[in-house]
Write an enzyme that holds these catalytic residues in place. Structure first.
Site, PDB file in Angstrom:
ATOM      1  N   THR A   1       1.144  -3.089  -1.606  1.00  0.00           N
ATOM      2  CA  THR A   1       1.887  -2.185  -0.635  1.00  0.00           C
ATOM      3  C   THR A   1       0.067  -2.732   0.121  1.00  0.00           C
ATOM      4  OG1 THR A   1       1.386  -0.780  -2.366  1.00  0.00           O
ATOM      5  CG2 THR A   1       3.916  -1.492  -1.662  1.00  0.00           C
TER       6      THR A   1
ATOM      7  N   PHE B   1      -8.473 -15.166   7.016  1.00  0.00           N
ATOM      8  CA  PHE B   1      -8.069 -15.258   5.780  1.00  0.00           C
ATOM      9  C   PHE B   1      -6.148 -15.457   5.238  1.00  0.00           C
ATOM     10  CE2 PHE B   1      -7.621 -15.159   0.301  1.00  0.00           C
ATOM     11  CZ  PHE B   1      -7.004 -14.018   0.084  1.00  0.00           C
TER      12      PHE B   1
ATOM     13  N   LEU C   1       2.634   2.408  -7.145  1.00  0.00           N
ATOM     14  CA  LEU C   1       1.442   3.757  -7.109  1.00  0.00           C
ATOM     15  C   LEU C   1       0.526   3.794  -5.742  1.00  0.00           C
ATOM     16  CD1 LEU C   1       1.223   3.648 -10.884  1.00  0.00           C
ATOM     17  CD2 LEU C   1       3.084   4.576  -9.583  1.00  0.00           C
TER      18      LEU C   1
ATOM     19  N   ASN D   1      -2.842  -4.192  -6.944  1.00  0.00           N
ATOM     20  CA  ASN D   1      -3.498  -2.805  -6.511  1.00  0.00           C
ATOM     21  C   ASN D   1      -5.175  -2.428  -6.520  1.00  0.00           C
ATOM     22  OD1 ASN D   1      -2.520  -0.148  -5.341  1.00  0.00           O
ATOM     23  ND2 ASN D   1      -0.644   0.581  -7.416  1.00  0.00           N
ATOM     24  N   PHE D   2      -4.578  -0.904  -5.530  1.00  0.00           N
ATOM     25  CA  PHE D   2      -6.038  -0.587  -6.311  1.00  0.00           C
ATOM     26  C   PHE D   2      -7.158  -1.481  -5.439  1.00  0.00           C
ATOM     27  CE2 PHE D   2      -4.959   2.864  -8.318  1.00  0.00           C
ATOM     28  CZ  PHE D   2      -3.706   2.821  -9.100  1.00  0.00           C
ATOM     29  N   LEU D   3      -6.547  -1.963  -4.776  1.00  0.00           N
ATOM     30  CA  LEU D   3      -8.042  -3.030  -3.887  1.00  0.00           C
ATOM     31  C   LEU D   3      -8.957  -1.907  -3.748  1.00  0.00           C
ATOM     32  CD1 LEU D   3      -9.113  -5.692  -2.487  1.00  0.00           C
ATOM     33  CD2 LEU D   3      -8.051  -5.685  -1.186  1.00  0.00           C
TER      34      LEU D   3
ATOM     35  N   VAL E   1     -13.799  -1.378  -1.923  1.00  0.00           N
ATOM     36  CA  VAL E   1     -14.801  -2.087  -1.443  1.00  0.00           C
ATOM     37  C   VAL E   1     -14.975  -0.400  -1.148  1.00  0.00           C
ATOM     38  CG1 VAL E   1     -16.141  -3.738  -0.378  1.00  0.00           C
ATOM     39  CG2 VAL E   1     -14.515  -4.345  -0.862  1.00  0.00           C
TER      40      VAL E   1
ATOM     41  N   ARG F   1     -16.230  -9.523   4.398  1.00  0.00           N
ATOM     42  CA  ARG F   1     -15.050 -10.410   2.970  1.00  0.00           C
ATOM     43  C   ARG F   1     -15.328 -10.551   1.886  1.00  0.00           C
ATOM     44  NH1 ARG F   1     -11.856 -11.335   7.670  1.00  0.00           N
ATOM     45  NH2 ARG F   1     -11.402 -12.800   6.829  1.00  0.00           N
ATOM     46  N   LEU F   2     -15.829  -9.518   1.659  1.00  0.00           N
ATOM     47  CA  LEU F   2     -15.586  -9.231  -0.162  1.00  0.00           C
ATOM     48  C   LEU F   2     -14.405  -9.146  -0.128  1.00  0.00           C
ATOM     49  CD1 LEU F   2     -18.156  -6.672  -1.608  1.00  0.00           C
ATOM     50  CD2 LEU F   2     -17.231  -9.270  -2.401  1.00  0.00           C
ATOM     51  N   ALA F   3     -12.929  -8.750   0.007  1.00  0.00           N
ATOM     52  CA  ALA F   3     -11.886  -8.307  -0.212  1.00  0.00           C
ATOM     53  C   ALA F   3     -11.361  -9.134  -0.784  1.00  0.00           C
ATOM     54  CB  ALA F   3     -10.972  -7.770   0.275  1.00  0.00           C
TER      55      ALA F   3
ATOM     56  N   HIS G   1      -5.564 -13.723  11.549  1.00  0.00           N
ATOM     57  CA  HIS G   1      -5.866 -13.745   9.846  1.00  0.00           C
ATOM     58  C   HIS G   1      -6.867 -14.815   8.677  1.00  0.00           C
ATOM     59  CE1 HIS G   1      -4.054  -9.641   9.688  1.00  0.00           C
ATOM     60  NE2 HIS G   1      -2.608 -10.387  10.765  1.00  0.00           N
TER      61      HIS G   1
HETATM   62  C1  LIG Z   1       0.222 -15.227  -8.081  1.00  0.00           C
HETATM   63  C2  LIG Z   1      -0.725 -14.077  -7.852  1.00  0.00           C
HETATM   64  C3  LIG Z   1      -1.002 -13.669  -6.407  1.00  0.00           C
HETATM   65  C4  LIG Z   1      -1.932 -12.339  -6.344  1.00  0.00           C
HETATM   66  C5  LIG Z   1      -2.754 -11.617  -4.961  1.00  0.00           C
HETATM   67  C6  LIG Z   1      -1.678 -11.137  -4.085  1.00  0.00           C
HETATM   68  C7  LIG Z   1      -2.270 -10.536  -2.994  1.00  0.00           C
HETATM   69  C8  LIG Z   1      -3.215  -9.317  -3.078  1.00  0.00           C
HETATM   70  C9  LIG Z   1      -3.059  -8.627  -2.239  1.00  0.00           C
HETATM   71  C10 LIG Z   1      -3.960  -7.115  -1.784  1.00  0.00           C
HETATM   72  C11 LIG Z   1      -2.924  -6.221  -1.753  1.00  0.00           C
HETATM   73  C12 LIG Z   1      -3.990  -4.752  -2.176  1.00  0.00           C
HETATM   74  C13 LIG Z   1      -2.897  -3.698  -2.369  1.00  0.00           C
HETATM   75  C14 LIG Z   1      -3.365  -2.231  -2.285  1.00  0.00           C
HETATM   76  O1  LIG Z   1      -4.373  -2.505  -3.115  1.00  0.00           O
HETATM   77  C15 LIG Z   1      -2.522  -1.905  -2.211  1.00  0.00           C
HETATM   78  S1  LIG Z   1      -3.626  -0.822   0.115  1.00  0.00           S
HETATM   79  C16 LIG Z   1      -4.964  -0.216  -0.536  1.00  0.00           C
HETATM   80  C17 LIG Z   1      -6.363  -0.854  -0.128  1.00  0.00           C
HETATM   81  N1  LIG Z   1      -7.362  -0.397  -0.101  1.00  0.00           N
HETATM   82  C18 LIG Z   1      -7.659   0.360   1.083  1.00  0.00           C
HETATM   83  O2  LIG Z   1      -7.013   0.759   2.266  1.00  0.00           O
HETATM   84  C19 LIG Z   1      -9.010   0.969   0.295  1.00  0.00           C
HETATM   85  C20 LIG Z   1     -10.157   1.365   1.759  1.00  0.00           C
HETATM   86  N2  LIG Z   1     -10.849   0.020   2.102  1.00  0.00           N
HETATM   87  C21 LIG Z   1     -11.374  -0.146   1.322  1.00  0.00           C
HETATM   88  O3  LIG Z   1     -11.486  -0.567   0.440  1.00  0.00           O
HETATM   89  C22 LIG Z   1     -11.587  -1.660   2.148  1.00  0.00           C
HETATM   90  O4  LIG Z   1     -11.345  -1.581   3.733  1.00  0.00           O
HETATM   91  C23 LIG Z   1     -11.112  -3.345   1.999  1.00  0.00           C
HETATM   92  C24 LIG Z   1     -11.308  -3.189   0.307  1.00  0.00           C
HETATM   93  C25 LIG Z   1      -9.621  -3.233   2.085  1.00  0.00           C
HETATM   94  C26 LIG Z   1     -10.470  -3.925   2.202  1.00  0.00           C
HETATM   95  O5  LIG Z   1     -12.395  -4.351   2.638  1.00  0.00           O
HETATM   96  P1  LIG Z   1     -12.866  -4.648   4.212  1.00  0.00           P
HETATM   97  O6  LIG Z   1     -14.680  -4.843   3.934  1.00  0.00           O
HETATM   98  O7  LIG Z   1     -12.435  -3.975   4.971  1.00  0.00           O
HETATM   99  O8  LIG Z   1     -12.475  -5.951   4.932  1.00  0.00           O
HETATM  100  P2  LIG Z   1     -12.910  -7.782   4.019  1.00  0.00           P
HETATM  101  O9  LIG Z   1     -13.623  -7.003   3.436  1.00  0.00           O
HETATM  102  O10 LIG Z   1     -14.370  -8.073   5.661  1.00  0.00           O
HETATM  103  O11 LIG Z   1     -12.195  -8.623   4.376  1.00  0.00           O
HETATM  104  C27 LIG Z   1     -10.997  -8.757   5.735  1.00  0.00           C
HETATM  105  C28 LIG Z   1      -9.718  -9.437   5.234  1.00  0.00           C
HETATM  106  O12 LIG Z   1      -9.173  -8.212   4.072  1.00  0.00           O
HETATM  107  C29 LIG Z   1      -8.098  -8.923   4.382  1.00  0.00           C
HETATM  108  N3  LIG Z   1      -7.346  -6.895   4.374  1.00  0.00           N
HETATM  109  C30 LIG Z   1      -8.408  -5.837   4.706  1.00  0.00           C
HETATM  110  N4  LIG Z   1      -7.111  -5.241   3.787  1.00  0.00           N
HETATM  111  C31 LIG Z   1      -6.111  -5.543   2.846  1.00  0.00           C
HETATM  112  C32 LIG Z   1      -5.571  -4.629   2.457  1.00  0.00           C
HETATM  113  N5  LIG Z   1      -5.058  -3.624   1.914  1.00  0.00           N
HETATM  114  N6  LIG Z   1      -4.895  -5.262   1.859  1.00  0.00           N
HETATM  115  C33 LIG Z   1      -4.665  -7.284   1.917  1.00  0.00           C
HETATM  116  N7  LIG Z   1      -5.948  -7.424   2.420  1.00  0.00           N
HETATM  117  C34 LIG Z   1      -7.035  -6.698   2.944  1.00  0.00           C
HETATM  118  C35 LIG Z   1      -7.746  -8.141   6.148  1.00  0.00           C
HETATM  119  O13 LIG Z   1      -6.698  -8.690   6.258  1.00  0.00           O
HETATM  120  C36 LIG Z   1      -8.987  -9.441   6.119  1.00  0.00           C
HETATM  121  O14 LIG Z   1      -8.299 -11.281   6.297  1.00  0.00           O
HETATM  122  P3  LIG Z   1      -7.803 -11.765   7.790  1.00  0.00           P
HETATM  123  O15 LIG Z   1      -8.466 -11.969   8.359  1.00  0.00           O
HETATM  124  O16 LIG Z   1      -7.095 -12.630   6.617  1.00  0.00           O
HETATM  125  O17 LIG Z   1      -6.911 -10.573   8.416  1.00  0.00           O
END
Ligand SMILES: CCCCCCCCCCCCCC(=O)CSCCNC(=O)CCNC(=O)[C@H](O)C(C)(C)COP(=O)(O)OP(=O)(O)OC[C@H]1O[C@@H](n2cnc3c(N)ncnc32)[C@H](O)[C@@H]1OP(=O)(O)O
Ligand SMILES: CCOC(=O)c1cnc2ccc(OC)cc2c1SCCC#N
Length: 389
Positions: A173, A5, A389, A137-139, A141, A149-151, A3
Site C-alpha cells: 500500500t 522506475f 499494517l 512494507n516499512f520502506l 530512506v 533514487r535509493l528507493a 515513472h
Molecule cells: C515479486 C516481489 C516484488 C516485491 C516488490 C513489490 C513493490 C514494493 C514497492 C514498495 C512498497 C513500499 C510500501 C510501504 O513501505 C508502505 S508506504 C510508506 C513508504 N514510506 C514512506 O513514505 C516513508 C517516508 N518516505 C521515505 O522514506 C522516502 O520518501 C521513500 C523511501 C518512500 C522514497 O524515497 P525518495 O528518496 O523519496 O525517492 P527516490 O529514492 O528518489 O525514488 C523515487 C522513486 O521511488 C518511487 N516511490 C516513492 N515512494 C514510494 C512508495 N511509497 N512505494 C513505492 N514506490 C515509491 C517514486 O515513485 C519514484 O519512482 P518513479 O520515478 O518510477 O515514480
C-alpha cells in the site's frame, strides 16, 4: 507523469488503463531460480546492505529510531507514524517469515542505519486462486538521503530476495498514487479524545460547536453492551480461524489464515493488538470477532502533546451480533484504554457502520497495489478483505 522506475516494473501501467484486452493474472512468468541475480544490487559506494535481525534488541531499536524519525508523515505534517518495537517484532515475524527480507542499508564508515525495507510471506487469494505473495512494507530512506533514487534500489533488492524464494507476486500500500492501484481506500476517524484532537489541530470546533458540546457528542458508554463479549484467548483460535476464513471468502482479494497465522496475528498482545470474541453462554459457540491494532504517532511541533494514541481496525467477523454493535463495543474498549482516536478504512463492509458511529472521513487516501498480477478492473474497497499494517 513520468515513472522512470515503475515503467520498468511488471505492474499495470497508466498508459494501459481502459485496455481490458490483457488477461487477468501474472504479468510476467517466473524466472528459473538459476537465472535470478545471485548477488545484491549495487548501492552507492558509501553504503552497504545489512540484514536487520529483529530478534536483536539493539538492531530492533535501530530500526525503531530510523522509522520514528523518518517514516510516513501526514500531508499537514501534524503526525509521523511511531510504530513501537514490539509492534515491529509482531508485524515482521509471522509464521514462515524470512530474516533476510528485513533489509537495511548502513553507512559503511559509521554503520548508521539509513534505510529499510521489509517483506513477509502471505498466501493471498485473488478470486479463486491462492497465490503465494510477499507483503512489502516499512520502506524508509533517511530524510537526508531522499531523492537520490535509493528507493528503486531498495525495491529491486527486496524483489530479488523474494524471487530467490520462488515467489513472484507482492502486495503493498502507499499514500501516494503509483502505477496502478488495485483499489483506492479512504481513512475514517472516530474521535475518542476531542479536546486533544482539537488542541493538536487535527479537528476544529465548528462555529456552533463548543468544546463541551464536542465532548458530549463523542461520549461513549462506560461498558460494552454485547453479552458474551470478552478478550480472545488461545482456546478460541480454531473457532476464530473458521469464522475468519468463512468471512474473508466473500472478498475478491483477501489473505488466507491458518490456525498458526490466526494465533500470531490475532491473539491479544499488550500495546500491539487487541482482539475480542462473542461467545454464546448456552451453546459455547463463538459467533463474532473484532480486533484492532495499536499504532501511535508522534505529534510534530506541539508544545503540549508528544504522542497520539491511535487504534486501527484490523480483522472482524459478525455472524450474530450486528457489526455496528460490535464496533461500538470496540470503541468503548478503546476509550477505556485511553486511545485518542479510532481509525478505520472503508474496506470490507466497514462503510455502513462508519457514518453511524460518528466516524469522520479522513482526507488521506490509501492505495492498494499488486506487483506482477493484473486484475481486469480495479476493485471497490468493499471487495477488498486485506488490512496491511
Ligand atoms: C515479486 C516481489 C516484488 C516485491 C516488490 C513489490 C513493490 C514494493 C514497492 C514498495 C512498497 C513500499 C510500501 C510501504 O513501505 C508502505 S508506504 C510508506 C513508504 N514510506 C514512506 O513514505 C516513508 C517516508 N518516505 C521515505 O522514506 C522516502 O520518501 C521513500 C523511501 C518512500 C522514497 O524515497 P525518495 O528518496 O523519496 O525517492 P527516490 O529514492 O528518489 O525514488 C523515487 C522513486 O521511488 C518511487 N516511490 C516513492 N515512494 C514510494 C512508495 N511509497 N512505494 C513505492 N514506490 C515509491 C517514486 O515513485 C519514484 O519512482 P518513479 O520515478 O518510477 O515514480
Ligand atoms: C487523528 C486521525 O489521524 C491519524 O490518526 C493519523 C495519525 N498519524 C498519521 C501519521 C502519518 C500519516 O501519513 C499519511 C497519517 C496519519 C494519520 S491519518 C491517516 C492514518 C489513519 N487513519
Amino acid at each position: 507523469q513520468e515513472h522512470k522506475f515503475w515503467e520498468t516494473q511488471p505492474v499495470g501501467q497508466f498508459k494501459d488503463l481502459g485496455d481490458s484486452s490483457f488477461p487477468e493474472g501474472p504479468i510476467e512468468q517466473p524466472t528459473p531460480l538459476s537465472e535470478v541475480k545471485q548477488e545484491p544490487y549495487n548501492l552507492p559506494t558509501l553504503y552497504e546492505w545489512t540484514v536487520c535481525d529483529m530478534d536483536s534488541d539493539e538492531i530492533c531499536n535501530e530500526v525503531y529510531v530510523l522509522l520514528t524519525n523518518n517514516y510516513v508523515e501526514d500531508d499537514d505534517n501534524l503526525f509521523r507514524f511511531n510504530y513501537s518495537k514490539e509492534f515491529l517484532r509482531w508485524g515482521l515475524r509471522p509464521p514462515g517469515y524470512f530474516k533476510n527480507w528485513h533489509i537495511g542499508v548502513r553507512v559503511k564508515s559509521s554503520k548508521k542505519l539509513v534505510a529499510f525495507i521489509t517483506a513477509i510471506p502471505v498466501k493471498m487469494r485473488v478470486r479463486d486462486e491462492v497465490v503465494q505473495m510477499a507483503e512489502v512494507n516499512f520502506l524508509c530512506v533517511h530524510k537526508k538521503l531522499r531523492s537520490k533514487r535509493l528507493a528503486p534500489v531498495m525495491i529491486k533488492e527486496v524483489t530479488r530476495r523474494i524471487h530467490l524464494e520462488n515467489i513472484w507476486q507482492a502486495a503493498y500500500t502507499a499514500g501516494i498514487l503509483l502505477p496502478t492501484p488495485l483499489t483506492t481506500c479512504q481513512y475514517w476517524h472516530r474521535t475518542l479524545n476531542p479536546k486533544k484532537l482539537i488542541d493538536v489541530g487535527f479537528s476544529r470546533l465548528g462555529d456552533r460547536m463548543t468544546m463541551s458540546r464536542a465532548i458530549k457528542l463523542y461520549k461513549l458508554p462506560n461498558s460494552t453492551a454485547t453479552p458474551g463479549f470478552r478478550k480472545m484467548e488461545i482456546r478460541d483460535v480454531p473457532k476464530v480461524t473458521i469464522l475468519l476464513r468463512g468471512y474473508l471468502s466473500r472478498f475478491v482479494v483477501a489473505p488466507t489464515f491458518d490456525d498458526a497465522e490466526v494465533a500470531h496475528w490475532l491473539l491479544p498482545q499488550e500495546n500491539v493488538v487487541d482482539s475480542f470474541v462473542v461467545e454464546n453462554s448456552e451453546t459455547r459457540e463463538v459467533t463474532d470477532f473484532f480486533s484492532f491494532y495499536t499504532l501511535p504517532s508522534s505529534i510534530l511541533n506541539n508544545p503540549n502533546y508528544s504522542t497520539l494514541k491511535a487504534a486501527y481496525t484490523f480483522y472482524h467477523v459478525s455472524t450474530k451480533t450486528p457489526l455496528l454493535q460490535l464496533t461500538q463495543d470496540a470503541l468503548v474498549i478503546a476509550k477505556q484504554k485511553e486511545f485518542d482516536v479510532f481509525n478505520a478504512l472503508d474496506v470490507m463492509e466497514n462503510e455502513p457502520f462508519l457514518k453511524e458511529l460518528k466516524f469522520g472521513r479522513g482526507d488521506g487516501q490509501l492505495y492498494y497495489y499488486l506487483y506482477n498480477y493484473r486484475l481486469r478492473e480495479s476493485l471497490k474497497p468493499s471487495e477488498l478483505g486485506l488490512v496491511m499494517l
